[in-house]
Design an enzyme around this catalytic site. Structure first.
Site, short mmCIF file in Angstrom:
data_model
loop_
_atom_site.label_atom_id
_atom_site.label_comp_id
_atom_site.label_asym_id
_atom_site.label_seq_id
_atom_site.Cartn_x
_atom_site.Cartn_y
_atom_site.Cartn_z
N LEU A 285 13.82 -2.20 0.64
CA LEU A 285 14.94 -2.08 -0.34
C LEU A 285 14.94 -3.34 -0.86
O LEU A 285 16.17 -3.76 -1.12
CB LEU A 285 16.33 -1.55 0.37
CG LEU A 285 16.18 -0.08 0.57
CD1 LEU A 285 17.28 0.51 1.17
CD2 LEU A 285 15.93 0.85 -0.65
N ARG B 140 0.02 -5.00 9.35
CA ARG B 140 1.31 -4.56 8.85
C ARG B 140 1.74 -3.91 10.20
O ARG B 140 1.13 -3.19 10.86
CB ARG B 140 1.13 -3.35 7.84
CG ARG B 140 2.74 -2.98 7.74
CD ARG B 140 2.57 -2.08 6.36
NE ARG B 140 3.81 -2.60 5.52
CZ ARG B 140 4.48 -1.99 4.59
NH1 ARG B 140 3.86 -0.79 4.24
NH2 ARG B 140 5.60 -2.16 3.82
N CYS C 281 0.53 5.66 -0.13
CA CYS C 281 -0.41 6.68 -0.06
C CYS C 281 -0.07 7.55 -1.27
O CYS C 281 0.96 7.73 -1.51
CB CYS C 281 -0.22 7.51 1.02
SG CYS C 281 -0.73 6.81 2.65
N GLN D 281 -5.69 -1.51 2.74
CA GLN D 281 -5.16 -1.61 4.22
C GLN D 281 -6.10 -0.41 4.76
O GLN D 281 -6.44 0.80 4.21
CB GLN D 281 -3.72 -0.83 4.03
CG GLN D 281 -3.06 -0.70 5.23
CD GLN D 281 -1.62 0.15 5.11
OE1 GLN D 281 -1.71 1.28 4.82
NE2 GLN D 281 -0.52 -0.82 5.44
N PRO E 64 0.77 -1.27 0.01
CA PRO E 64 0.16 0.09 -0.14
C PRO E 64 0.87 1.38 -0.15
O PRO E 64 1.83 1.39 0.84
CB PRO E 64 -0.88 -0.16 1.35
CG PRO E 64 -0.02 -1.20 2.24
CD PRO E 64 0.66 -1.98 1.37
N ARG F 88 8.03 1.75 -3.47
CA ARG F 88 8.69 2.66 -4.54
C ARG F 88 9.34 1.85 -5.49
O ARG F 88 9.27 2.54 -6.94
CB ARG F 88 9.75 3.34 -3.70
CG ARG F 88 8.99 4.23 -2.53
CD ARG F 88 10.16 4.89 -1.80
NE ARG F 88 9.71 5.58 -0.46
CZ ARG F 88 10.29 6.14 0.43
NH1 ARG F 88 11.75 6.57 0.07
NH2 ARG F 88 9.62 6.63 1.38
N TYR G 78 1.36 5.05 13.15
CA TYR G 78 0.08 5.32 13.08
C TYR G 78 -0.56 4.94 14.38
O TYR G 78 -0.09 4.39 15.27
CB TYR G 78 -0.52 5.23 11.84
CG TYR G 78 0.14 5.95 10.61
CD1 TYR G 78 0.00 7.37 10.57
CD2 TYR G 78 0.98 5.30 9.74
CE1 TYR G 78 0.83 7.90 9.76
CE2 TYR G 78 1.52 5.99 8.67
CZ TYR G 78 1.61 7.27 8.71
OH TYR G 78 2.23 7.85 7.64
#
Length: 363
Positions: A301, A230, A25, A100, A23, A324, A182
């Site tokens: 990564l 998560r 944003c 999510q 997920p 990413r 969060y």
């Protein structure tokens, strides 16, 4: 045979391979509602050949958004907008899609990252934020209000309500966001949870709210429907949340029906010291998987096909989740399959696209 491209059965959900789109944003919603950007974003990733895609952190109430532009799923309007945004991906791809569900807690009410990302004042579109305790995130000027017990019960109901909507929308699984500083992570970490009631103090108490949310959601979704977490495997801060506590939490969730865990790290404090490098968070996933046996996703990564293959092949995790990296290369699963001698699904319109040496790439 490539282990990265081997199938997996996750509860009632059949996955073609072990590649997960994490997920991410987008900060592009309007009053919580998805729009054309989400159709484009999700649509092109749905053609990537990954085994599963997880839609970005989706707030269960307006105050739970990280920014005023976060996706939401709290009323009929946000549900209808998300249904519309998903329609193209569903029409042209058979890829399973999860969502999510999230609440930002004290890290809510911020600007978009590319506009500075700082805490927004109420006169600039922000709002009063809430958290387990009146302990602010270090670089945010306004302190959160501590949640009352009634607030906690209401939030459990909000998560359950969003889960009902997710099932109606046809999502194949739900991931609960208990990472990156969060709200659920704020309850778990002793750095942010200073409560003196039965939601704070001991590890058992700090785990109570996320586990109650899991119970509330399990009660409203079908039997066998995958619901997982998560988590941040560690705060990367001395005296904070760590891998030993993570294992206890995952075991508790597993006993209550959690179907998987996605192991990330950090996000609770600006004092974190993260040892960045290839696969830097994979040891956290490995520790959780070895201790619990719960289906585990590794992140952090993971960029090369051989790297991902080794993570799955050596049993460090059951899935690799890309964020990413797959934005940068939306055909990463195609290229990984070509490198590993595997096959991957692709739309008929693209079947003639591979170079001649990879003419047998598509299943």
């Amino acid at each position: 045979m490539s282990q990265l491209f081997s199938p997996y059965q996750l509860g009632s959900l059949s996955l073609a391979n072990r590649i997960v789109i994490a997920p991410m944003c987008q900060y592009s919603a309007e009053n919580g509602c998805a729009n054309d950007w989400h159709s484009i974003h999700l649509g092109h990733l749905a053609l990537s050949g990954a085994g599963l895609m997880i839609v970005e952190a989706t707030a269960v109430e307006p105050d739970g958004r990280i920014s005023p532009f976060d996706l939401g799923l709290w009323n009929d309007e946000t549900e209808a907008a998300l249904a519309q945004a998903l329609r193209p991906a569903r029409r042209w791809s058979q890829m399973p899609i999860a969502i999510q569900l999230a609440h930002a807690g004290r890290k809510a009410s911020t600007a978009k990252p590319w506009e500075g990302g700082g805490q927004l004042d109420p006169d600039k579109g922000g709002w009063t934020v809430h958290a387990p305790s009146a302990v602010g995130f270090e670089n945010y000027p306004r302190l959160p209000r501590a949640l009352t017990r009634d607030d906690i019960g209401r939030l459990c109901e909000a998560f359950a309500g969003s889960a009902r909507r997710a099932v109606r929308l046809g999502f194949d699984a739900i991931e609960l966001h208990g990472a990156h500083g969060y709200l659920m992570h704020q309850f778990l970490s002793p750095l942010s949870n200073k409560r003196e009631d039965d939601y704070g103090g001991s590890l058992e108490n700090r785990m109570r709210f996320p586990l109650e949310v899991l119970d509330a959601i399990r009660a409203v979704v079908p039997a066998g429907y995958p619901v997982g977490f998560r988590i941040s495997g560690t705060d990367w801060v001395e005296g904070g949340w760590d891998i030993e506590q993570s294992i206890v939490f995952v075991k508790a969730g597993q006993a209550r029906g959690a179907a998987f865990v996605d192991v990330s790290g950090g996000g609770i404090s600006t004092a974190q010291k993260i040892p960045l490098g290839p696969s830097y968070q994979v040891p956290l996933a490995r520790a959780v998987k070895q201790a619990t046996g719960l289906p585990t996703m590794a992140v952090g990564l993971i960029t090369e096909p051989e790297q991902a293959e080794a993570i799955i092949g050596t049993g460090e995790a059951d899935f690799v989740a890309l964020a990413r990296g797959i934005l940068y290369d939306p055909r990463w699963p195609w290229h990984a399959a070509a490198a590993l001698g595997a096959t991957v699904k692709a739309p008929s319109q693209y079947l003639r696209s591979p170079p001649r040496q990879h003419s047998k790439l598509f299943a």
